[in-house]
Motif scaffolding. Structure first.
Motif, PDB file in Angstrom:
ATOM      1  N   LYS A 298       0.805  -1.220   0.000  1.00 41.28           N
ATOM      2  CA  LYS A 298       0.000   0.000   0.000  1.00 41.28           C
ATOM      3  C   LYS A 298       0.839   1.272   0.000  1.00 41.28           C
ATOM      4  N   THR A 299       2.118   1.147   0.256  1.00 45.63           N
ATOM      5  CA  THR A 299       3.028   2.292   0.196  1.00 45.63           C
ATOM      6  C   THR A 299       4.111   1.991  -0.836  1.00 45.63           C
ATOM      7  N   ALA A 300       4.974   2.968  -1.035  1.00 41.91           N
ATOM      8  CA  ALA A 300       6.065   2.788  -2.004  1.00 41.91           C
ATOM      9  C   ALA A 300       7.316   2.196  -1.362  1.00 41.91           C
ATOM     10  N   LEU A 301       7.216   1.812  -0.075  1.00 40.21           N
ATOM     11  CA  LEU A 301       8.394   1.323   0.640  1.00 40.21           C
ATOM     12  C   LEU A 301       9.007   0.110  -0.039  1.00 40.21           C
ATOM     13  N   GLY A 302       8.177  -0.838  -0.469  1.00 42.98           N
ATOM     14  CA  GLY A 302       8.693  -2.039  -1.116  1.00 42.98           C
ATOM     15  C   GLY A 302       9.469  -1.718  -2.378  1.00 42.98           C
ATOM     16  N   LEU A 303       8.926  -0.807  -3.176  1.00 47.03           N
ATOM     17  CA  LEU A 303       9.601  -0.395  -4.400  1.00 47.03           C
ATOM     18  C   LEU A 303      10.905   0.339  -4.091  1.00 47.03           C
ATOM     19  N   TYR A 304      10.888   1.171  -3.051  1.00 53.24           N
ATOM     20  CA  TYR A 304      12.098   1.902  -2.655  1.00 53.24           C
ATOM     21  C   TYR A 304      13.195   0.940  -2.214  1.00 53.24           C
ATOM     22  N   ILE A 305      12.805  -0.070  -1.439  1.00 56.86           N
ATOM     23  CA  ILE A 305      13.781  -1.052  -0.946  1.00 56.86           C
ATOM     24  C   ILE A 305      14.426  -1.793  -2.111  1.00 56.86           C
ATOM     25  N   GLU A 306      13.609  -2.225  -3.066  1.00 53.97           N
ATOM     26  CA  GLU A 306      14.150  -2.933  -4.231  1.00 53.97           C
ATOM     27  C   GLU A 306      15.059  -2.021  -5.050  1.00 53.97           C
ATOM     28  N   SER A 307      14.665  -0.771  -5.220  1.00 49.92           N
ATOM     29  CA  SER A 307      15.459   0.181  -6.004  1.00 49.92           C
ATOM     30  C   SER A 307      16.824   0.411  -5.380  1.00 49.92           C
ATOM     31  N   VAL A 308      16.838   0.611  -4.059  1.00 46.93           N
ATOM     32  CA  VAL A 308      18.102   0.837  -3.349  1.00 46.93           C
ATOM     33  C   VAL A 308      18.973  -0.404  -3.402  1.00 46.93           C
ATOM     34  N   GLY A 309      18.348  -1.576  -3.287  1.00 45.47           N
ATOM     35  CA  GLY A 309      19.102  -2.823  -3.318  1.00 45.47           C
ATOM     36  C   GLY A 309      19.703  -3.114  -4.677  1.00 45.47           C
ATOM     37  N   ILE A 310      18.989  -2.745  -5.738  1.00 43.61           N
ATOM     38  CA  ILE A 310      19.499  -2.982  -7.088  1.00 43.61           C
ATOM     39  C   ILE A 310      20.634  -2.028  -7.421  1.00 43.61           C
TER      40      ILE A 310
END
Length: 353
Positions: free
Chosen positions: A203-215
């Protein structure tokens, strides 16, 4: 025929396919070796059986795997201090509830105060790890090695080197049962944690942010993401998850045993993430994959105990099975299988000509 092959390929290429297959394989072994493995009965209003025991005992590992998944995805490393942080949380909680005494039959402080203090202490441990990794750019394994080494010593200092017992029904409930409900409370707590984290990520962008930072952390910063803060937050969450697991583990034995609570669970949490099909180098992740991985590990442990494998021999058998499972999920093995399929298809095509 081609449609069937496409459907099969679509199913086998799903991220959760191999984790589910591995779990089913372990359960099938139980079906063969232990005829009554799937039998569930009710005694004194409580559910009993191997399956119930697996789901119940895996609760702490599932919660730890949730935090470990986020840390791995964001930082490309693992938090090896979660077992020690569990011991710290248990020590803080029991010390407050006992009023500093070795053993009590009545709470010296409100239950909520002890639990909240334990979670705050574990979150502080996570913040310490996050500061070292995110701000000082220390490798996760090295940064978390500090609390891995000192965490149990800190727990011993909190309890004055003793095992603190809290023999109170209201505290035992976290690791036991509520009223006449036959299902253990840790199962509910694990489900609640997984659902809450899943909803936050979706429901938030946290998951996408985590993946982006990890990549690619550098690219993430260039597009405006605060990669340092995102990594820091994942470690705080991981510490909080360890605190919840620590309270549950402590409640099961109504005491704070700094030497044994959470012992070696950090390794199982990392394996759960790996078995869930997640890349340990960071990036895209599957929360449900890690949860399935956690249940697979617990099912394997229960299986070995059911086969009368001694406790000191358990790590050897577990390591062998885990190596096989991880190998089956490795990109190199998948590439090898795909090449063999391509060669077979080419040979069939040539034979048809």
């Amino acid at each position: 025929m081609s449609n069937v092959k496409e459907k099969i390929k679509a199913v086998t290429s799903m991220r959760l396919f191999l984790p589910i297959v591995c779990l089913i394989a372990v359960l099938l072994v139980n079906l063969i070796t232990t005829p009554g493995f799937f039998k569930i009965s009710i005694n004194n209003g409580v559910l009993y059986g191997y399956v119930v025991d697996i789901v119940n005992r895996a609760s702490e590992l599932v919660i730890l795997a949730v935090g470990m998944t986020l840390v791995t995805a964001a930082s490309g490393g693992q938090d090896i201090s979660v077992g020690a942080v569990m011991a710290v949380a248990a020590a803080v909680c029991c010390q407050i509830l006992s009023g500093g005494k070795v053993s009590v039959d009545a709470l010296a402080a409100p239950l909520a105060l002890g639990v909240v203090a334990a979670l705050l202490a574990s979150a502080l441990c996570g913040a310490f790890n996050g500061f070292l990794v995110a701000k000082l750019n220390i490798q996760p394994m090295v940064a978390t090695l500090i609390l891995f080494t000192a965490g149990r010593g800190i727990a011993q200092l909190i309890t004055s080197g003793q095992i603190t017992y809290v023999r109170v029904g209201s505290y035992k409930v976290f690791g036991g049962y509520i009223g006449k409900i036959p299902v253990p409370v840790p199962i509910f707590l694990a489900i609640i944690v997984v659902l809450l984290v899943h909803l936050v990520l979706k429901k938030t962008a946290l998951g996408l942010y985590i993946e982006s930072v990890g990549i690619n952390g550098t690219a993430s910063r260039l597009v405006g993401l605060n990669s340092t803060m995102i990594k820091f937050v994942t470690y705080v969450i991981c510490g909080l998850m360890a605190g919840i697991a620590g309270v549950i583990a402590s409640s099961r034995i109504y005491s704070a045993d700094a030497n044994n609570i959470g012992l070696n669970l950090e390794m199982d949490a990392i394996l759960a993430v790996a078995l869930g099909g997640n890349v340990l180098g960071g990036g895209k992740f599957s929360l449900m994959g890690s949860v399935i991985g956690a249940y697979t590990i617990q099912a394997l442990t229960t299986t070995l105990y059911a086969m009368n494998v001694k406790a000191d021999q358990l790590p050897v058998y577990k390591a062998i099975v885990v190596i096989i499972i991880v190998t089956l999920q490795s990109p190199v093995f998948k590439s090898f299988i795909n090449k063999q399929r391509a060669k077979r298809a080419a040979a069939i095509a040539e034979g048809g000509k």
